[in-house]
Design a protein around this motif. Structure first.
Motif, short mmCIF file in Angstrom:
data_model
loop_
_atom_site.label_atom_id
_atom_site.label_comp_id
_atom_site.label_asym_id
_atom_site.label_seq_id
_atom_site.Cartn_x
_atom_site.Cartn_y
_atom_site.Cartn_z
N PRO A 109 22.33 16.32 82.79
CA PRO A 109 22.39 17.31 82.13
C PRO A 109 22.52 18.49 82.86
CG PRO A 109 20.69 15.75 81.23
CD PRO A 109 20.97 15.33 82.82
N ASP A 110 21.79 18.95 83.75
CA ASP A 110 21.68 20.09 84.51
C ASP A 110 23.18 20.65 85.05
OD1 ASP A 110 19.24 20.75 83.90
OD2 ASP A 110 18.24 20.09 85.67
N ILE A 111 23.48 19.52 85.74
CA ILE A 111 25.01 19.71 86.29
C ILE A 111 26.05 19.80 85.28
CG2 ILE A 111 26.70 18.43 87.61
CD1 ILE A 111 24.58 17.19 89.34
N ILE A 112 25.91 19.05 84.22
CA ILE A 112 26.93 19.17 83.15
C ILE A 112 26.90 20.41 82.27
CG2 ILE A 112 27.49 18.60 80.78
CD1 ILE A 112 26.69 15.81 81.40
N LYS A 113 25.69 21.16 82.34
CA LYS A 113 25.47 22.63 82.09
C LYS A 113 26.32 23.70 82.66
CE LYS A 113 21.92 25.64 80.26
NZ LYS A 113 20.32 25.80 80.19
N LYS A 114 26.25 23.36 84.00
CA LYS A 114 27.05 24.20 84.91
C LYS A 114 28.49 24.26 84.84
CE LYS A 114 23.34 24.41 88.76
NZ LYS A 114 23.16 24.14 89.98
N LEU A 115 28.87 22.95 84.63
CA LEU A 115 30.43 22.78 84.40
C LEU A 115 31.10 23.12 82.97
CD1 LEU A 115 30.47 19.20 86.61
CD2 LEU A 115 30.89 21.56 87.34
N ILE A 116 30.18 22.91 81.99
CA ILE A 116 30.81 23.23 80.68
C ILE A 116 30.75 24.42 80.36
CG2 ILE A 116 30.06 22.76 78.03
CD1 ILE A 116 31.14 20.13 79.56
N GLU A 117 32.00 24.74 79.80
CA GLU A 117 32.25 26.27 79.32
C GLU A 117 31.78 26.58 77.90
OE1 GLU A 117 36.65 27.61 78.65
OE2 GLU A 117 36.39 28.04 80.43
N PHE A 118 31.67 25.63 77.20
CA PHE A 118 31.26 25.66 75.74
C PHE A 118 30.58 24.16 75.20
CE2 PHE A 118 32.09 24.81 71.39
CZ PHE A 118 31.63 25.98 70.68
N ASN A 119 29.44 24.48 74.38
CA ASN A 119 28.91 23.38 73.99
C ASN A 119 28.00 23.70 72.95
OD1 ASN A 119 27.49 20.68 73.77
ND2 ASN A 119 26.10 21.17 75.44
N ALA A 120 28.51 23.17 71.67
CA ALA A 120 27.89 23.28 70.29
C ALA A 120 28.24 21.86 69.61
CB ALA A 120 28.43 24.56 69.93
N GLY A 121 27.04 21.61 68.82
CA GLY A 121 27.44 20.34 68.08
C GLY A 121 27.80 19.01 68.77
N ASN A 122 28.94 18.62 68.45
CA ASN A 122 29.23 17.51 69.29
C ASN A 122 30.74 17.85 70.07
OD1 ASN A 122 31.06 17.83 66.89
ND2 ASN A 122 31.35 15.61 66.71
N ILE A 123 30.81 19.20 70.08
CA ILE A 123 32.08 19.44 70.79
C ILE A 123 31.79 20.16 71.98
CG2 ILE A 123 34.06 21.12 70.86
CD1 ILE A 123 34.56 19.00 68.88
N GLN A 124 32.46 19.65 73.11
CA GLN A 124 32.24 20.44 74.49
C GLN A 124 33.72 21.07 74.96
OE1 GLN A 124 30.05 18.04 77.26
NE2 GLN A 124 28.19 18.56 76.41
N VAL A 125 33.87 21.89 76.07
CA VAL A 125 35.08 22.46 76.65
C VAL A 125 34.75 22.60 77.93
CG1 VAL A 125 36.61 24.35 76.67
CG2 VAL A 125 35.48 23.61 74.27
N VAL A 126 35.84 22.02 78.85
CA VAL A 126 35.46 22.14 80.32
C VAL A 126 36.80 22.41 80.86
CG1 VAL A 126 36.16 19.59 80.69
CG2 VAL A 126 34.72 21.01 82.39
N ASN A 127 36.89 23.23 81.86
CA ASN A 127 37.94 23.86 82.49
C ASN A 127 38.03 23.17 83.92
OD1 ASN A 127 40.54 25.31 82.37
ND2 ASN A 127 39.55 26.90 83.38
#
Length: 796
Positions: free
Chosen positions: A68-86
């Motif tokens: 989870p900590d690594i995902i948090k660094k990579l993810i640009e947006f995280n709300a509900g069941n939607i994530q955005v990564v660049n």
């Protein structure tokens, strides 16, 4: 017997799936193959030694993406069941790659959108976390041959991998070119005795050796691009370049191996060196324009910062790029969250459709994290910024593919069409001229072929449009007119109808005089009215909020704003309605000359605040200027009480329609477009969102508010309103400059082809002239756009 999967190369085990006479291990690989084949992308399998191969170690390679900590660094947006990564995709290199990466949703239905930024080699992916994880998305990319480059160190420090391959290739080509020229001196000066007896074969062998890294390393992108283009049935501008390099290398190698001559290795290495030099110049120029465009306050957007002072709080508007970590911000109804933040107080109902395309709101409570790009839809909230903002992020949101519209490419498409036909013409001329010289003087045939292929490359033609539009985009930005992309300039040049909203567009609320008519409000009612207005972003609400006396800031129990009508609010069982006469239930109200905001508390009508509008400076002069070349209209949601005054202020024949709801404006523009009109809509970005989206060009007027609409194509600072005519004129002149550059390119190519076809132009001179022609066109369009911009905006 093993039966390898045609796509991924893995063993199909016992029951392979047979499709199109090929074996597949699963329906996923079959689907990828079908997509590639249907869209003429089967060359993917020809270019890869193991197409789609998934290394065995990949199964554990991305296990760190479960943390989870690594995902948090990579993810640009995280709300509900939607994530955005660049993600950075280093192997992206052509139009086929773009198509594949922007159609990931056909491979994995949980991927909603994927948007490619080709210059930066990144793909921005929006996906549903209840169906697919980040790890699975990355594995999918790796499976189809586009393994992302992930560096947690780079992500944490905000750095990006720098691609230095062009610099390396330029260095190799320059080093080889210099040495080949040096080794060719005995040939140039015909040092016969010394040369023939001892060192001829050595020197020729060295020139051949120096050419190998140039052809197979420095020039490889031209061959790859040409091959992919031909296999995808696209004849791009790299085809004649690749042919020229191939002919030079093969002919030179033949002469050296058969001892019939020294070849053209000097011309070959010089050609590649000057081509790469031109590309390097182009890259640097683009970087410069991009920097100019994104510098500091790219958008004239402000946000309300709350500061504690003695005896209460102070509210001030600041530019979003000045937001610092820890700042407390007021986000009103329908305002965009400019930074990642923590909700402090208020009822958080966040619409993240600006980021994800999902219109369903997400409820947030005090202490929850909010992400930049969300829009608050339930009154005002207070948040605390947890990071500063970078304008490039807002640019990325503004250009989100979710809001892209299928619009005609116009002049840009015309340039691409010309380049394609031009390449066919070049190849035809090369074949005819070479055939002629083979019959007349075969010794000149190779020179003619290579010179034609080199001198007539349409590089300059293709570069004219992006550089002209890009430079004018930068000039507009300096004048506080901010466009979504360079293509908007071409669209502006084609408009013939201008439509203006009234309130907040041709009027300014900063100087409006306000008077109250009706029963006095109690202190409780006045406080409720003030806090209701505090939650709204409508121009009249903001003006009235500033006009009323200070009140204690309170959090409303309920707030609802109906676009184009008014607001409802409740606090401690006390209700209030603010808006039009019809909205508050005052059907007996007669139409007056001035705009009015009506107030009802509970079931009792209290009165109205009458606005005597002040029109923006230069409105009369602007409309007189625009009337000469455009059909002008006013579409207003207000009553027609000011119609007589507007008829005196604006040119004779200006059409005016009042009582227009947001959907009415959109439908009216659609009707005009059916008649063949090209429409520009100028509005405030709130009630006009639909009309802005429907028009060919939608311009939102920004006046010290954080209203940021994806529906618009451009944002104009309110103080520059009177310069709309100058911006339109500049857009038209920019298109004229592009047309002039086309003529210049054709003249150059006709003259160059004459000397090449007649055998009077050597390949090395052609290799020098080709990048010089590109640079000439770039200088031509850049200088002219700068001069036009300086002339039009010299008084600003």
């Amino acid at each position: 017997m093993q039966q390898p999967c045609y796509h991924c190369g893995n063993d199909c085990v016992k029951s392979p799936i047979l499709f199109d006479e090929k074996n597949f291990c699963c329906h996923g690989c079959q689907t990828v193959y079908e997509i590639f084949s249907t869209n003429n992308l089967s060359s993917y399998y020809d270019l890869q030694s193991s197409p789609g191969a998934i290394p065995q170690e990949i199964e554990g390679k991305y296990d760190y993406l479960d943390h989870p900590d690594i995902i948090k660094k990579l993810i640009e947006f995280n709300a509900g069941n939607i994530q955005v990564v660049n993600l950075y995709i280093p192997h992206m290199h052509c139009s086929s790659c773009i198509w594949i990466l922007e159609n990931l949703n056909q491979l994995q239905s949980a991927i909603k959108t994927s948007q490619v930024n080709f210059p930066k080699k990144t793909v921005r992916i929006t996906f549903k976390t209840d169906t697919v994880s980040l790890k699975e998305v990355v594995k999918l990319l790796s499976a189809i041959g586009y393994e992302p480059y992930i560096s947690l160190n780079d992500y944490s420090k905000g750095k990006k991998k720098v691609d230095r391959s062009l610099i390396y290739k330029l260095g190799v080509a320059g080093f080889a070119f210099g040495n080949v020229m040096f080794l060719s001196f005995p040939e140039y000066f015909e040092v016969s005795d010394f040369w023939l007896e001892k060192y001829k074969y050595l020197f020729r062998g060295l020139t051949f050796a120096f050419s190998l890294p140039v052809v197979f390393y420095a020039a490889q992108e031209y061959f790859i691009s040409a091959y992919k283009g031909v296999r995808s049935k696209i004849l791009n501008i790299d085809v004649p370049i690749a042919l020229g390099i191939s002919v030079l290398f093969l002919r030179s190698t033949y002469e050296v191996l058969t001892n019939t001559g020294s070849g053209f290795f000097d011309s070959l290495t010089g050609l590649v060196f000057f081509l790469l030099l031109g590309k390097f110049f182009q890259q640097k120029t683009y970087s410069f324009l991009s920097f100019e465009r994104d510098y500091k306050s790219y958008f004239p957007i402000a946000v309300t910062k709350i500061s504690k002072i003695e005896g209460g709080v102070e509210e001030e508007n600041i530019q979003v790029y000045k937001i610092k970590k820890g700042d407390r911000l007021l986000i009103r109804n329908a305002e965009l969250l400019p930074v990642d933040s923590i909700l402090i107080s208020g009822n958080g109902q966040i619409d993240y459709s600006f980021v994800t395309g999902e219109s369903e709101t997400v409820a947030k409570n005090s202490g929850d994290q909010l992400f930049a790009g969300g829009k608050q839809l339930a009154g005002a909230i207070e948040v605390e910024a947890i990071k500063s903002v970078e304008q490039s992020y807002l640019t990325q949101l503004w250009s989100n593919a979710v809001f892209s519209k299928d619009r005609e490419q116009g002049f840009v498409g015309l340039i691409n069409t010309i380049s394609k036909h031009f390449t066919w013409a070049v190849l035809s001329i090369a074949v005819v001229a070479t055939s002629y010289w083979l019959m007349v003087d075969s010794s000149l045939a190779i020179n003619v072929l290579t010179s034609v292929l080199i001198i007539a490359c349409p590089c300059a033609l293709a570069l004219a449009t992006p550089f002209a539009l890009g430079n004018m985009l930068r000039i507009f930005g300096k004048q506080k007119f901010y466009l979504k992309n360079a293509n908007v300039i071409e669209k502006i040049a084609r408009i013939d109808t201008l439509i203006f909203d009234k309130t907040g567009t041709i009027t300014t609320n900063k100087k409006a005089s306000i008077a109250y008519e009706g029963m006095p409000l109690s202190n409780e009612e006045a406080s409720l009215l003030k806090n209701t207005l505090r939650s709204s972003n409508h121009p009249l609400s903001r003006a009235l909020y500033d006009f009323l006396a200070e009140q204690d800031i309170q959090t409303l129990d309920d707030f609802q704003e109906i676009t184009g009508k008014g607001m409802h609010a409740i606090k401690a069982n006390k209700s209030i309605a603010v808006g039009s006469a019809k909205f508050v239930g005052n059907e007996t109200e007669t139409e007056t000359l001035a705009t009015a905001v009506h107030v009802k508390t509970g079931n009792h009508y209290k009165g109205k605040y009458v606005f005597h509008n002040q029109y923006r400076k230069g409105v009369k002069e602007l409309f007189q200027q625009l009337k000469k070349g455009f059909h002008l209209m006013i579409l207003s949601g207000d009553n027609q009480g000011e119609k007589k005054y507007l008829q005196q202020l604006l040119p004779l024949g200006t059409d005016m329609l009042f009582h227009q709801k947001p959907e009415d404006k959109l439908n009216y523009i659609h009707t005009l477009q059916k008649e063949g009109r090209k429409v520009m809509m100028v509005g405030d970005g709130l009630n006009d969102a639909g009309a802005l989206a429907q028009s060919e060009v939608g311009i939102s007027i920004a006046e010290n508010v954080n209203v940021f609409s994806p529906a618009c194509d451009a944002i104009l600072e309110a103080g520059q309103f009177q310069q709309i005519g100058a911006f339109i004129q500049a857009a038209k002149q920019t298109v004229g400059i592009i047309k002039s550059s086309i003529v210049l390119s054709f003249i150059y190519n006709v003259i160059g082809l004459y000397f090449a076809v007649t055998g009077q132009l050597s390949p090395i001179i052609a290799a020098i002239l080709m990048p010089l022609s590109s640079i000439t066109v770039l200088v031509f369009v850049t200088v002219l756009t700068n001069l036009k911009g300086r002339k039009l905006f010299k008084k600003l």
